[in-house]
Design a protein around this motif. Structure first.
Motif: not given
Length: 108
Positions: A16, A20, A23-24
């Motif tokens: 995860d 993340a 995605a950032e």
């Protein structure tokens, strides 16, 4: 703009966090595959039972600059440069044989 594959092999507990971080940096789509770390030495035993960690392989197709930036962040922020913690690296998509991209023309 050269297309590049970013590959990150991480412990499932860090999957995860890896997603993340990507995605950032603007990468929303990727592929995640689960497996067991059979190539690593035993991590832990409990009452004679050996624990072999569960690993995640995360793959994204990105532009070269973004892929390298995310790989650096993954290696540093998830401490992947330490032995048996995983690894993040990039592959030039044009140098791979036998890959067909979704939505792209089939290559002979």
């Amino acid at each position: 703009m050269a297309e590049t594959f970013l590959v990150a092999i991480v412990d499932q507990d860090r999957e995860d966090l890896a997603l993340a971080i990507a995605a950032e940096e603007g990468s929303m789509d990727g592929t995640v595959m689960h497996g067991a770390g059979l190539g690593f030495p035993d991590h832990m035993t409990f009452l004679g039972v050996t624990y072999q960690g569960r690993e995640s392989v995360c793959i994204w197709e990105l532009d070269e600059e973004r892929a390298e930036r995310i790989a650096r962040r993954l290696n540093l922020e998830l401490d992947l440069l330490q032995p048996y913690n995983g690894l993040a690296f990039t592959l030039d998509a044009q140098a791979l044989a036998g890959m067909q991209f979704v939505g792209g023309p089939a290559q002979p």
